[in-house]
Enzyme design. Structure first.
Site, mmCIF file in Angstrom:
data_model
loop_
_atom_site.group_PDB
_atom_site.id
_atom_site.type_symbol
_atom_site.label_atom_id
_atom_site.label_comp_id
_atom_site.label_asym_id
_atom_site.label_seq_id
_atom_site.Cartn_x
_atom_site.Cartn_y
_atom_site.Cartn_z
ATOM 1 N N LEU A 36 0.851 -1.182 0.000
ATOM 2 C CA LEU A 36 0.000 0.000 0.000
ATOM 3 C C LEU A 36 0.898 1.246 0.000
ATOM 4 O O LEU A 36 1.951 1.255 0.632
ATOM 5 C CB LEU A 36 -0.889 0.028 1.244
ATOM 6 C CG LEU A 36 -2.190 -0.761 1.202
ATOM 7 C CD1 LEU A 36 -2.944 -0.593 2.523
ATOM 8 C CD2 LEU A 36 -3.083 -0.361 0.040
ATOM 9 N N ASP A 307 -1.175 8.171 -12.847
ATOM 10 C CA ASP A 307 -0.203 7.941 -13.923
ATOM 11 C C ASP A 307 -0.704 6.984 -15.005
ATOM 12 O O ASP A 307 -0.123 6.931 -16.092
ATOM 13 C CB ASP A 307 1.107 7.360 -13.340
ATOM 14 C CG ASP A 307 1.865 8.356 -12.488
ATOM 15 O OD1 ASP A 307 1.326 9.457 -12.240
ATOM 16 O OD2 ASP A 307 2.992 8.044 -12.075
ATOM 17 N N HIS A 440 7.444 38.545 9.661
ATOM 18 C CA HIS A 440 8.841 38.899 9.377
ATOM 19 C C HIS A 440 9.746 38.387 10.490
ATOM 20 O O HIS A 440 9.383 38.512 11.654
ATOM 21 C CB HIS A 440 8.964 40.425 9.285
ATOM 22 C CG HIS A 440 10.363 40.901 9.065
ATOM 23 N ND1 HIS A 440 10.999 40.786 7.847
ATOM 24 C CD2 HIS A 440 11.266 41.464 9.915
ATOM 25 C CE1 HIS A 440 12.229 41.277 7.954
ATOM 26 N NE2 HIS A 440 12.419 41.707 9.197
#
Ligand code: NAI
Length: 453
Positions: A36, A307, A440
């Site tokens: 998995l 894919d 910042h």
């Protein structure tokens, strides 16, 4: 056994689809022939990032001001053990998720024996499963070009470098300067290895902005790598520890380079072989399944994500997004994820990320744009951490001021890119981003700073 949904493949696409379907009340069977987590978790994104973490820490001993460390070394086996533990932790998370969702996980290779508009029959591990819908999420495998000698011992794919303890190489020739090639180059350069990159096209990282590729080439060269674009690899010979690659350089001259190993990272191809009976599966293109935006193939009960889908961006987060959309489409819901804004990230040093359109892409599409570029030298955190001289660039629509794209070469680029993705997805202007206070000193100020100039 009857299910609402069968899923073939337990990678980020498959397990995300299983999770969403189960949470929406569907009965789900998930087939996984291996482990998995798929390529991303077991032999891709996660192991490379773990190895980058260790190798960057090793490299930082030699480059951090005021740090004096003698005889610093690395333990390659221990690095791989730590990587395996990280992978194991995440994999057990996926296993628990599937268990909690009551997904039936079948650890066997699955093949479809019958399919129609009404559903599919799947066989795996000697059992037969029926389901009203199937999502194919079977991923991809490394694609090795037919170069003479490419099957020799000493020639590796990324799987070989990431699994079973990897390869501790003091010199590596990388064929293919894409994402995998560049990330592996970073790992080995961090460990002090000699690296040669041989790329067929005229710059590394071909889908990225040329300027990004030029920067990365410069950083690699500074670290001692040899980066060669426009070259044609003709043959590989030798034995592990002493490999030679023959290639023709961009001037057409025949050249050779040598290294302890050769990595072939020339792309990946869809992995759908053996899933459908000959001539019976959905329409395909060059071995990948063709589908619409929601992932629906030419057989309406069958979807494909990740894919294995034709003309797809091969990224884990794309597969996950497609999983959510495919499950929504099966349930008759609206598609929840905007697939038009896809960030891509490359975990080199410094990191690279891109989202939306580049200035060149806008020009090619005839969109009038304004581009702004901020060198990282203007950011306090980048100065403090002595980061390489990168930049953040944004492209905005000249008429509306809306953000169309951003490209980043800077520390934490892979995290910062999400703020730009959010802004593009919601049609925000650079001024709107600049109007939000950024703390910042942080790298995140790069985002507001580039929007202000
Ligand atoms: P890729 O398509 O990114 O790069 C392959 C490279 O090899 C290209 O530059 C290509 O021009 C070159 N090439 C092809 N044939 C060649 C030859 N014969 N000689 C020399 N060069 C040649 O493929 P890669 O790097 O293998 O990665 C595969 C997929 O995995 C990609 O789609 C990538 O996006 C994905 N991936 C994503 C990661 C991330 O998001 N950080 C990490 C690793 C992989």
């Amino acid at each position: 056994m009857n299910f609402d949904l069968a899923i073939i493949g337990g990678g980020p696409g498959g397990y995300t689809a299983a999770d969403h379907a189960a949470k929406n009340g569907m009965s789900v069977v998930l087939f996984e022939a291996d482990l998995l987590g798929g390529t991303c978790l077991n032999r891709g994104c996660i192991p490379t990032k773990a190895l980058l973490h260790s190798s960057e820490a090793f490299h930082s001993f030699h480059s951090t001001p005021g740090v004096k460390a003698e005889n610093v070394s690395y333990d390659f086996a221990a690095m791989h053990e730590y990587k395996a533990n990280a992978v194991g932790t995440l994999r057990s998370g996926v296993e628990k998720l599937m268990k909690g969702d009551k997904v039936t996980v079948v650890n066997a290779f699955a093949h479809v024996t019958a399919c129609s508009e009404q559903g599919v029959t799947v066989e795996a591990g000697g059992e037969t499963y029926e389901a009203a819908h199937l999502i194919v999420a079977s991923g991809s495998v490394p694609s090795v070009p037919p170069i003479e000698g490419s099957k020799l011992p000493g020639v590796y794919t990324s799987n070989d470098l990431l699994e079973n303890g990897g390869k501790d190489l003091k010199s590596l020739i990388i064929i293919g300067g894409g994402v995998i090639g560049c990330e592996c180059a970073s790992i080995y350069l961090n460990l002090g290895a000699q690296v040669v990159i041989l790329e067929a096209l005229d710059h590394i990282l071909p889908p990225m902005d040329r300027e990004i590729a030029q920067r990365l080439t410069m950083f690699f060269k500074k670290r001692g790598a040899s980066v060669n674009a426009s070259c044609k690899v003709t043959a590989i010979e030798g034995e592990p520890g002493n490999m030679t690659v023959h290639y023709t350089d961009k001037a057409g001259k025949e050249q050779t380079c040598t290294g302890e190993g050769v990595l072939i990272a020339t792309g990946r191809r869809a992995n759908v072989v053996g899933i459908f009976p000959e001539g019976q599966g959905p329409e395909s293109e060059r071995g990948a399944l063709v589908a619409d935006e929601a992932g629906k193939t030419s057989i309406p009960s069958i979807y494909v994500i990740g894919d294995a889908k034709a003309r797809n961006i091969q990224l884990a987060h794309v597969a996950e997004a497609q999983a959510k959309n495919a499950v929504a489409a099966i349930l008759g819901h609206e598609l929840p994820v905007d697939m038009n804004v896809v960030p891509s990230c490359i975990y080199t040093s410094p990191e690279i990320a891109s989202v939306g359109l580049t200035e060149d892409e806008c020009k090619a599409k005839g969109i009038a744009v304004k581009a702004k570029k901020l060198p990282t030298g203007a950011n306090a955190k980048c100065v403090i951490e002595q980061s390489e001289s990168g930049y953040v660039k944004i492209v905005t629509d000249a008429a509306s001021g809306k953000l169309l794209g951003a490209q980043l070469v800077c520390p934490r680029a892979t995290d910062l890119v999400s703020e730009f993705a959010l802004a593009i997805s919601h049609g925000m202007t650079a001024e709107q981003i600049a109007s939000v206070i950024h703390p910042h000193p942080t790298f995140s100020e790069l985002v507001s700073q580039v929007c202000e100039i």
